[in-house]
Write a protein that holds these residues in place. Structure first.
Motif, PDB file in Angstrom:
ATOM      1  N   GLU A   1       0.828  -1.204   0.000  1.00 61.27           N
ATOM      2  CA  GLU A   1       0.000   0.000   0.000  1.00 61.27           C
ATOM      3  C   GLU A   1       0.866   1.260   0.000  1.00 61.27           C
ATOM      4  O   GLU A   1       0.403   2.338  -0.342  1.00 61.27           O
ATOM      5  CB  GLU A   1      -0.930   0.017   1.214  1.00 61.27           C
ATOM      6  N   PHE A   2       2.121   1.090   0.426  1.00 62.54           N
ATOM      7  CA  PHE A   2       3.060   2.205   0.484  1.00 62.54           C
ATOM      8  C   PHE A   2       4.168   1.925  -0.525  1.00 62.54           C
ATOM      9  O   PHE A   2       5.262   1.497  -0.171  1.00 62.54           O
ATOM     10  CB  PHE A   2       3.636   2.332   1.891  1.00 62.54           C
ATOM     11  N   ALA A   3       3.871   2.144  -1.791  1.00 65.76           N
ATOM     12  CA  ALA A   3       4.766   1.719  -2.868  1.00 65.76           C
ATOM     13  C   ALA A   3       6.116   2.404  -2.834  1.00 65.76           C
ATOM     14  O   ALA A   3       7.112   1.863  -3.303  1.00 65.76           O
ATOM     15  CB  ALA A   3       4.105   1.935  -4.220  1.00 65.76           C
ATOM     16  N   GLU A   4       6.192   3.591  -2.266  1.00 68.31           N
ATOM     17  CA  GLU A   4       7.456   4.308  -2.181  1.00 68.31           C
ATOM     18  C   GLU A   4       7.588   4.892  -0.788  1.00 68.31           C
ATOM     19  O   GLU A   4       6.599   5.297  -0.175  1.00 68.31           O
ATOM     20  CB  GLU A   4       7.508   5.437  -3.216  1.00 68.31           C
ATOM     21  N   ALA A   5       8.802   4.965  -0.299  1.00 63.26           N
ATOM     22  CA  ALA A   5       9.026   5.507   1.039  1.00 63.26           C
ATOM     23  C   ALA A   5       8.573   6.957   1.136  1.00 63.26           C
ATOM     24  O   ALA A   5       8.245   7.447   2.222  1.00 63.26           O
ATOM     25  CB  ALA A   5      10.498   5.389   1.418  1.00 63.26           C
ATOM     26  N   ALA A   6       8.551   7.689   0.010  1.00 59.54           N
ATOM     27  CA  ALA A   6       8.156   9.092   0.015  1.00 59.54           C
ATOM     28  C   ALA A   6       6.638   9.275  -0.084  1.00 59.54           C
ATOM     29  O   ALA A   6       6.147  10.402  -0.054  1.00 59.54           O
ATOM     30  CB  ALA A   6       8.836   9.827  -1.135  1.00 59.54           C
ATOM     31  N   ASN A   7       5.911   8.160  -0.224  1.00 60.82           N
ATOM     32  CA  ASN A   7       4.460   8.216  -0.333  1.00 60.82           C
ATOM     33  C   ASN A   7       3.871   8.987   0.854  1.00 60.82           C
ATOM     34  O   ASN A   7       4.144   8.681   2.015  1.00 60.82           O
ATOM     35  CB  ASN A   7       3.927   6.780  -0.365  1.00 60.82           C
ATOM     36  N   ALA A   8       3.029   9.980   0.566  1.00 62.61           N
ATOM     37  CA  ALA A   8       2.500  10.841   1.630  1.00 62.61           C
ATOM     38  C   ALA A   8       1.698  10.040   2.648  1.00 62.61           C
ATOM     39  O   ALA A   8       1.754  10.318   3.853  1.00 62.61           O
ATOM     40  CB  ALA A   8       1.634  11.940   1.018  1.00 62.61           C
ATOM     41  N   ASN A   9       0.936   9.045   2.186  1.00 63.19           N
ATOM     42  CA  ASN A   9       0.166   8.217   3.114  1.00 63.19           C
ATOM     43  C   ASN A   9       1.079   7.426   4.030  1.00 63.19           C
ATOM     44  O   ASN A   9       0.784   7.225   5.213  1.00 63.19           O
ATOM     45  CB  ASN A   9      -0.746   7.270   2.331  1.00 63.19           C
ATOM     46  N   PHE A  10       2.213   6.969   3.496  1.00 59.07           N
ATOM     47  CA  PHE A  10       3.184   6.246   4.313  1.00 59.07           C
ATOM     48  C   PHE A  10       3.735   7.158   5.403  1.00 59.07           C
ATOM     49  O   PHE A  10       3.844   6.768   6.567  1.00 59.07           O
ATOM     50  CB  PHE A  10       4.301   5.710   3.421  1.00 59.07           C
ATOM     51  N   GLU A  11       4.091   8.388   5.035  1.00 58.88           N
ATOM     52  CA  GLU A  11       4.638   9.319   6.020  1.00 58.88           C
ATOM     53  C   GLU A  11       3.604   9.629   7.103  1.00 58.88           C
ATOM     54  O   GLU A  11       3.942   9.718   8.292  1.00 58.88           O
ATOM     55  CB  GLU A  11       5.099  10.605   5.329  1.00 58.88           C
ATOM     56  N   LYS A  12       2.349   9.764   6.712  1.00 57.72           N
ATOM     57  CA  LYS A  12       1.281  10.013   7.691  1.00 57.72           C
ATOM     58  C   LYS A  12       1.121   8.818   8.627  1.00 57.72           C
ATOM     59  O   LYS A  12       0.948   8.975   9.847  1.00 57.72           O
ATOM     60  CB  LYS A  12      -0.031  10.286   6.947  1.00 57.72           C
ATOM     61  N   THR A  13       1.194   7.618   8.050  1.00 52.41           N
ATOM     62  CA  THR A  13       1.064   6.399   8.857  1.00 52.41           C
ATOM     63  C   THR A  13       2.231   6.255   9.817  1.00 52.41           C
ATOM     64  O   THR A  13       2.059   5.890  10.990  1.00 52.41           O
ATOM     65  CB  THR A  13       0.962   5.165   7.939  1.00 52.41           C
ATOM     66  N   LEU A  14       3.449   6.543   9.339  1.00 54.79           N
ATOM     67  CA  LEU A  14       4.622   6.490  10.213  1.00 54.79           C
ATOM     68  C   LEU A  14       4.516   7.505  11.344  1.00 54.79           C
ATOM     69  O   LEU A  14       4.934   7.229  12.479  1.00 54.79           O
ATOM     70  CB  LEU A  14       5.895   6.739   9.407  1.00 54.79           C
ATOM     71  N   ALA A  15       3.974   8.677  11.043  1.00 51.74           N
ATOM     72  CA  ALA A  15       3.811   9.700  12.082  1.00 51.74           C
ATOM     73  C   ALA A  15       2.851   9.218  13.167  1.00 51.74           C
ATOM     74  O   ALA A  15       3.078   9.448  14.368  1.00 51.74           O
ATOM     75  CB  ALA A  15       3.322  11.004  11.459  1.00 51.74           C
ATOM     76  N   GLU A  16       1.782   8.546  12.752  1.00 52.54           N
ATOM     77  CA  GLU A  16       0.833   8.013  13.733  1.00 52.54           C
ATOM     78  C   GLU A  16       1.481   6.878  14.534  1.00 52.54           C
ATOM     79  O   GLU A  16       1.261   6.769  15.757  1.00 52.54           O
ATOM     80  CB  GLU A  16      -0.423   7.514  13.022  1.00 52.54           C
ATOM     81  N   LEU A  17       2.280   6.056  13.882  1.00 56.06           N
ATOM     82  CA  LEU A  17       3.002   4.995  14.593  1.00 56.06           C
ATOM     83  C   LEU A  17       3.917   5.593  15.648  1.00 56.06           C
ATOM     84  O   LEU A  17       3.946   5.134  16.802  1.00 56.06           O
ATOM     85  CB  LEU A  17       3.807   4.156  13.596  1.00 56.06           C
ATOM     86  N   ARG A  18       4.646   6.619  15.283  1.00 55.04           N
ATOM     87  CA  ARG A  18       5.541   7.279  16.243  1.00 55.04           C
ATOM     88  C   ARG A  18       4.745   7.868  17.415  1.00 55.04           C
ATOM     89  O   ARG A  18       5.160   7.752  18.572  1.00 55.04           O
ATOM     90  CB  ARG A  18       6.344   8.371  15.544  1.00 55.04           C
ATOM     91  N   ARG A  19       3.602   8.469  17.121  1.00 54.44           N
ATOM     92  CA  ARG A  19       2.787   9.046  18.193  1.00 54.44           C
ATOM     93  C   ARG A  19       2.363   7.977  19.200  1.00 54.44           C
ATOM     94  O   ARG A  19       2.455   8.177  20.421  1.00 54.44           O
ATOM     95  CB  ARG A  19       1.546   9.713  17.605  1.00 54.44           C
ATOM     96  N   LEU A  20       1.904   6.832  18.695  1.00 49.46           N
ATOM     97  CA  LEU A  20       1.485   5.749  19.578  1.00 49.46           C
ATOM     98  C   LEU A  20       2.648   5.254  20.434  1.00 49.46           C
ATOM     99  O   LEU A  20       2.488   4.988  21.630  1.00 49.46           O
ATOM    100  CB  LEU A  20       0.916   4.597  18.751  1.00 49.46           C
ATOM    101  N   LEU A  21       3.807   5.129  19.834  1.00 50.26           N
ATOM    102  CA  LEU A  21       4.983   4.661  20.567  1.00 50.26           C
ATOM    103  C   LEU A  21       5.403   5.665  21.627  1.00 50.26           C
ATOM    104  O   LEU A  21       5.790   5.293  22.738  1.00 50.26           O
ATOM    105  CB  LEU A  21       6.134   4.400  19.593  1.00 50.26           C
ATOM    106  N   GLU A  22       5.319   6.945  21.291  1.00 47.72           N
ATOM    107  CA  GLU A  22       5.729   7.971  22.254  1.00 47.72           C
ATOM    108  C   GLU A  22       4.752   8.087  23.404  1.00 47.72           C
ATOM    109  O   GLU A  22       5.111   8.545  24.493  1.00 47.72           O
ATOM    110  CB  GLU A  22       5.897   9.309  21.535  1.00 47.72           C
ATOM    111  N   CYS A  23       3.493   7.647  23.188  1.00 49.45           N
ATOM    112  CA  CYS A  23       2.507   7.642  24.273  1.00 49.45           C
ATOM    113  C   CYS A  23       2.774   6.540  25.286  1.00 49.45           C
ATOM    114  O   CYS A  23       2.275   6.599  26.416  1.00 49.45           O
ATOM    115  CB  CYS A  23       1.098   7.487  23.698  1.00 49.45           C
TER     116      CYS A  23
END
Length: 253
Positions: free
Chosen positions: A72-94
């Motif tokens: 679903e994230f065909a390229e590392a620069a994919n905007a949806n991928f970056e948004k998903t990674l940001a949410e992953l980081r938020r959950l981890l930081e919580c």
């Protein structure tokens, strides 16, 4: 003997909140793993409700992007991928104790080729885990050598954070390489099916061994077949199945 399930998909099991209460009552502890965004949200809700009641004492959680959805994230620069990674980081930081994963490579899904989407998605999670100092739950069906290479490139070494080889299926060479990175090896019934993996277990120090059920919606298929819809399966029945499955793993040679 107290037992710990190192890999359990709580949010994918029926009546997960009631199950969390039942498992707590039985002294069954675990790491609850969520491996795609909908499961993150579900586990986060369960955690918010159950932790206040003390039902998750001694338990942990892990959030990651499974290789089954990496395409679903065909390229590392994919905007949806970056948004998903940001949410992953938020959950981890919580939750400073939360692990990353499960993440990895799987030859059964799209994007498995070297340099493909699976590799990009896994690499970014490995880098995040190392940066945040979090253990990394690794899924691998296929190329363990490529996993080891990416872990080394991400900075993993003998000290923490540690790779955790979920549902381990590698050979002696992978055990030796993993131990050089301080890895833990999580044993599932599948681990014992392959001769090379069975033989490799003798090389793993006891303190580097974990045991797991990898229980998800498919785990209760036997009960569903005999009892009907999964909503009719009680938390007590699921808890008994989990205990029996994990106890048999602890008895493995």
């Amino acid at each position: 003997m107290p037992i710990f399930d190192s890999h359990l998909h709580l949010a994918r099991l029926p009546q997960p909140l009631k199950l969390a209460a039942e498992l707590h009552r039985r002294g069954y502890r675990y790491t609850a793993v969520a491996c795609e965004p909908w499961e993150w949200e579900a586990l986060d809700r369960i955690w918010a409700e159950a932790s206040g009641a003390g039902w998750l004492d001694g338990c942990g959680r892990a959030y990651g992007i499974h290789p089954m959805i990496a395409s679903e994230f065909a390229e590392a620069a994919n905007a949806n991928f970056e948004k998903t990674l940001a949410e992953l980081r938020r959950l981890l930081e919580c939750d400073p104790n939360a692990q990353v994963g499960e993440a990895g490579l799987d030859k059964r899904y799209a994007g498995y080729e070297p340099g493909g989407a699976q590799e990009d998605v896994f690499r970014r999670q490995a880098e995040m885990a190392f940066e945040l100092g979090r253990d990394l739950q690794i899924h691998c069906v296929g190329d363990y050598g490529r996993i080891i290479k990416i872990l080394r490139e991400a900075g993993f070494g003998i000290k923490r954070p540690r790779p955790i080889f979920h549902r381990f299926g590698g050979d002696a060479g992978i055990v030796k390489a993993g131990l050089s990175l301080g890895a833990l090896f999580s044993i599932h019934a599948d681990t014992l099916r392959k001769k090379a993996t069975r033989e490799a277990l003798a090389l793993i120090p006891r303190e580097h061994l974990l045991f797991e059920t990898d229980a998800d919606e498919t785990f209760i298929e036997t009960l569903v077949a005999t009892r009907g819809p999964k909503d009719d399966v009680t938390p007590q029945e699921v808890a008994v199945m989990l205990e029996e499955t994990l106890s048999s793993g602890y008895s493995c040679p």
